[in-house]
Design a protein around this motif. Structure first.
Motif, mmCIF file in Angstrom:
data_model
loop_
_atom_site.group_PDB
_atom_site.id
_atom_site.type_symbol
_atom_site.label_atom_id
_atom_site.label_comp_id
_atom_site.label_asym_id
_atom_site.label_seq_id
_atom_site.Cartn_x
_atom_site.Cartn_y
_atom_site.Cartn_z
ATOM 1 N N PRO A 134 0.818 -1.204 0.000
ATOM 2 C CA PRO A 134 0.000 0.000 0.000
ATOM 3 C C PRO A 134 0.857 1.262 0.000
ATOM 4 C CG PRO A 134 -0.745 -1.547 1.665
ATOM 5 C CD PRO A 134 0.587 -2.028 1.197
ATOM 6 N N VAL A 135 0.330 2.325 -0.580
ATOM 7 C CA VAL A 135 1.013 3.615 -0.623
ATOM 8 C C VAL A 135 0.035 4.702 -0.180
ATOM 9 C CG1 VAL A 135 2.565 2.900 -2.480
ATOM 10 C CG2 VAL A 135 0.385 3.990 -3.042
ATOM 11 N N VAL A 136 0.571 5.875 0.132
ATOM 12 C CA VAL A 136 -0.263 7.027 0.462
ATOM 13 C C VAL A 136 -0.307 7.972 -0.732
ATOM 14 C CG1 VAL A 136 0.269 6.838 2.921
ATOM 15 C CG2 VAL A 136 1.680 8.302 1.466
ATOM 16 N N ARG A 137 -1.197 8.926 -0.670
ATOM 17 C CA ARG A 137 -1.359 9.886 -1.764
ATOM 18 C C ARG A 137 -0.394 11.058 -1.591
ATOM 19 N NH1 ARG A 137 -6.155 9.358 0.445
ATOM 20 N NH2 ARG A 137 -6.210 11.567 1.021
ATOM 21 N N LEU A 138 0.120 11.535 -2.692
ATOM 22 C CA LEU A 138 0.935 12.744 -2.708
ATOM 23 C C LEU A 138 0.172 13.804 -3.479
ATOM 24 C CD1 LEU A 138 3.655 14.170 -2.079
ATOM 25 C CD2 LEU A 138 4.442 13.397 -4.329
ATOM 26 N N GLU A 139 -0.265 14.850 -2.791
ATOM 27 C CA GLU A 139 -1.041 15.925 -3.396
ATOM 28 C C GLU A 139 -0.437 17.259 -2.990
ATOM 29 O OE1 GLU A 139 -4.930 15.250 -1.872
ATOM 30 O OE2 GLU A 139 -5.362 13.571 -3.216
ATOM 31 N N ASP A 140 0.015 18.012 -3.993
ATOM 32 C CA ASP A 140 0.605 19.337 -3.753
ATOM 33 C C ASP A 140 1.739 19.269 -2.728
ATOM 34 O OD1 ASP A 140 -1.275 20.498 -5.501
ATOM 35 O OD2 ASP A 140 -2.751 20.649 -3.888
ATOM 36 N N GLY A 141 2.532 18.228 -2.844
ATOM 37 C CA GLY A 141 3.691 18.103 -1.972
ATOM 38 C C GLY A 141 3.391 17.602 -0.573
ATOM 39 N N ALA A 142 2.133 17.229 -0.303
ATOM 40 C CA ALA A 142 1.745 16.747 1.022
ATOM 41 C C ALA A 142 1.282 15.296 0.917
ATOM 42 C CB ALA A 142 0.635 17.611 1.612
ATOM 43 N N LEU A 143 1.557 14.523 1.965
ATOM 44 C CA LEU A 143 1.228 13.103 1.993
ATOM 45 C C LEU A 143 -0.018 12.864 2.840
ATOM 46 C CD1 LEU A 143 4.869 11.859 2.646
ATOM 47 C CD2 LEU A 143 3.628 11.632 0.491
ATOM 48 N N SER A 144 -0.934 12.073 2.293
ATOM 49 C CA SER A 144 -2.169 11.766 3.014
ATOM 50 C C SER A 144 -2.532 10.307 2.776
ATOM 51 C CB SER A 144 -3.323 12.662 2.551
ATOM 52 O OG SER A 144 -3.038 14.024 2.788
ATOM 53 N N GLY A 145 -3.054 9.671 3.800
ATOM 54 C CA GLY A 145 -3.477 8.280 3.674
ATOM 55 C C GLY A 145 -3.243 7.523 4.960
ATOM 56 N N GLU A 146 -3.598 6.248 4.942
ATOM 57 C CA GLU A 146 -3.485 5.414 6.132
ATOM 58 C C GLU A 146 -2.811 4.099 5.790
ATOM 59 O OE1 GLU A 146 -6.602 5.225 9.423
ATOM 60 O OE2 GLU A 146 -6.957 3.333 8.358
ATOM 61 N N LEU A 147 -1.901 3.678 6.640
ATOM 62 C CA LEU A 147 -1.179 2.422 6.483
ATOM 63 C C LEU A 147 -1.332 1.631 7.768
ATOM 64 C CD1 LEU A 147 2.036 3.997 4.928
ATOM 65 C CD2 LEU A 147 0.312 2.684 3.681
#
Length: 357
Positions: A134-147
């Motif tokens: 699994p990976v997290v999202r990279l949006e506008d230089g910021a990381l979001s998501g759950e692992l």
């Protein structure tokens, strides 16, 4: 031909680690920590990592490490397995370090080697080498998501997080929400890591770094399983020599001798497989095959050794006060760590160009 016997240096390292663990990692203390909110033994980790320099075994000397090999790291893990030591050695000094070595992250490697930081690869403990992760999202230089299922995350200072752009990012643990998860193995806690717009520093490509890290983790996990199985066998033999029934030693009964002999053969086989995996990781020769062989075999031996220890200790083996349950839980949890035995058999079949079992 490779010599898989222990060298004098490895024997000396083993003796030093065992002496430290004997003095500072008593079974009663590990059990007490397992009942608390802080299962990790931070003072013991500092003694191992900073005092003995073991956190930097795999780190080159020019970065402040010891410049040792996977064989030495395997010896350390054998002793940590014998003590079921609640320290983040496998996750930080092996898995995270291997990922950083692949990325060439010299500054972070120096921090891990000096034990000023604990690093954790934010990939679930159950993920096998080569499997999708699994990976997290990279949006506008910021990381979001759950692992989920991240081992030793509660004591991490830096998280190595894979993102959907293919990169591996270093994220301070203070920028993440870390929630403990229920784990069978109380000495290696798991946690859920959530990122909400966290900033991170890109280290390199995630795929090769994660593959290398998980391969090393799986290969050296076999040495930890070997250490636990060897302790269980030794302790069970010792107990059966002391325990008397019908006015004779319990260990004198032929049926029990046969069970112990079978277990000894299994542990001897695991020792050969674990040593071969550590040596292959050191030399880079057939490492994928050696790791798959070791992990296809290690779990069943460690679990069998733990089950036999619980049964052959009789009533005392079922009590909370006796450490046998710690080893059983560790063995059961390790059977899923870095891929199940079935996953490694399938990988081995692919490497040998054979139909998967």
């Amino acid at each position: 031909m490779t010599d898989l016997l222990y060298s004098e240096e490895e024997d000396a390292l083993r003796a030093a680690v065992r002496d430290l663990l004997t003095d500072h990692c008593a079974a009663a203390d590990v059990i007490a920590r397992a009942e608390s909110d802080t299962p990790h033994d931070v003072p013991l980790w500092k003694s191992l990592a900073a005092g003995m320099g073991l956190a930097g075994l795999l780190v080159p000397e020019d970065l402040g490490g010891q410049g040792a090999t996977h064989r030495e790291a395997a010896v350390v893990l054998e002793e940590l397995g014998r003590a079921v030591a609640p320290v983040p050695y496998l996750t930080s000094a092996v898995v995270a370090t291997e990922a950083l070595l692949e990325c060439g992250a010299e500054e972070l490697l120096a921090d891990l080697a000096s034990a000023t930081s604990v690093g954790v690869l934010a990939v679930g403990l159950h993920i096998a080498p080569g499997a999708a992760f699994p990976v997290v999202r990279l949006e506008d230089g910021a990381l979001s998501g759950e692992l989920t299922g991240i081992a030793d995350a509660p004591v991490a200072d830096v998280l190595l997080v894979p993102a959907d752009d293919g990169g591996l990012y270093a994220v301070p643990s203070s920028a993440a929400t870390i929630t403990p998860q229920v784990s069978l193995d109380l000495t290696r806690p798991l946690a859920r890591v959530r990122l909400d717009g966290a900033s991170g520093h890109r280290l390199g490509d995630a795929d090769p770094a994660v593959r290398r890290a998980l391969r090393a983790g799986a290969g050296l996990l076999a040495s930890e399983q070997l250490g636990a199985a060897d302790w269980l066998l030794t302790e069970t033999v010792r107990y059966l020599k002391e325990r008397r029934q019908f006015n004779r030693q319990v260990g004198g009964f032929q049926a029990l001798k046969h069970r112990l002999a079978r277990l000894w053969l299994e542990v001897a086989g695991l020792r050969a497989a674990a040593r071969n995996a550590a040596d292959a990781l050191t030399t880079g020769t057939d490492a994928d095959t050696a790791v798959a062989v070791a992990q296809a075999y290690a779990a069943q031996v460690a679990v069998h050794a733990a089950e036999e220890a619980v049964q052959l200790h009789g009533g005392i083996g079922m009590t909370w006060e006796h450490p046998a349950h710690l080893y059983l839980k560790r063995a059961k949890a390790d059977a899923l760590a870095y891929g199940t035995a079935g996953a490694h058999r399938a990988a081995l079949a692919g490497l040998a160009d054979l139909p998967a079992p």
